[in-house]
Design an enzyme around this catalytic site. Sequence first.
Site, short mmCIF file in Angstrom:
data_model
loop_
_atom_site.label_atom_id
_atom_site.label_comp_id
_atom_site.label_asym_id
_atom_site.label_seq_id
_atom_site.Cartn_x
_atom_site.Cartn_y
_atom_site.Cartn_z
N HIS A 123 0.82 -1.21 0.00
CA HIS A 123 0.00 0.00 0.00
C HIS A 123 0.86 1.27 0.00
CE1 HIS A 123 -3.44 -2.49 1.22
NE2 HIS A 123 -2.74 -2.94 2.23
C1 BDR Z 1 -3.22 1.01 5.16
O1 BDR Z 1 -3.50 0.61 6.47
C2 BDR Z 1 -2.34 0.10 7.09
O2 BDR Z 1 -2.61 -1.13 7.66
C3 BDR Z 1 -1.26 0.06 6.05
O3 BDR Z 1 -0.02 0.42 6.61
C4 BDR Z 1 -1.72 1.06 5.01
O4 BDR Z 1 -1.26 2.36 5.31
C5 BDR Z 1 -3.93 0.07 4.21
O5 BDR Z 1 -5.30 0.11 4.42
#
Ligand code: BDR
Length: 313
Positions: A243
Amino acid sequence: MSPRKIIIDTDPGQDDAVAILLALASPDELEVLGITAVAGNVPLPLTARNARIVCELAGRTDVPIYAGCDAPLSRPLVTAEHVHGKTGLDGPVLPDPTMPLAEGHAVDFIINTLRREPAGSVTLCPLGPLTNIATAFQRAPDIVERVQQIVLMGGAYFEVGNITPAAEFNIYVDPEAAEIVMKSGVDTVIMPLDVTHKVLVTKPRNDAFRALGTPVGKAVAEMTDFFERFDREKYGSDGAPLHDPCVTAYLLQPELFEGRHINVEIETASELTLGMTVADWWRVTDRPANALFIGSVDADGFFDLLTERLARL
Ligand code: BDR
Ligand code: CA
């Protein structure tokens, strides 16, 4: 050209860690003025600790790391140990950090930096809940017009939610903060789940990290090994979605990504859809565009960039 000045606002998190490493591996293009930790994936003491572990892994103890807000603006903190493990950075065994936190609060660092640097020269890169950024904007409205750009990971349209059926984690944890940021008028680029679910660490990509034969390559392989467990079970996907590194990769090679300039509003009232990013992807309203909402990525190009840069650390 001198490197672009950025502040990384983060809640590490394995994917945050990779995003930070990618930035630190790219000093010709990116000057990391500081890293600001926020509560999110795990509570603040752990995110502030993990940020230091990552900088030490990269050999960059010169980057100041500030602790910021330990809870959302007006709600109790929701965390994501079920994804990231107890420490937030489960997977590799990494030494406890020895570098100290920088003195002062992350929000003051953000405010002071934006006031000190030339207007329009600092980009904010939020990788977690938007609490630090929104608090800075509320406390010092004069800084808002000085921000060059915000490039953030959060939200979803086609993929809808990962923490609830309707909401993505970063926005869900602090929807009021997200609303402040989205209404700020700052030029904003959003990396939603729609794109981050397309950058998956498949086995060959994980092998490529490990094959770097460096402590960084090994740690990234072990982090993404751990982190993939959750998405494999939940979505049946081929590997861990990276992500947050989408934010850094966009700063380095924006041509890898495509999206639409659209209106994005945040749901802050409904219990059922709290934290939803209501993205007008099909432009069915006349609400003005307030973000570049990314939808697709050249995933092979992304991993070529990432692997090549990690090799430099
Ligand atoms: C986001 O939420 C976190 O768990 C990850 O680091 C990312 O920023 C994804 O939904
Ligand atoms: Ca994150």
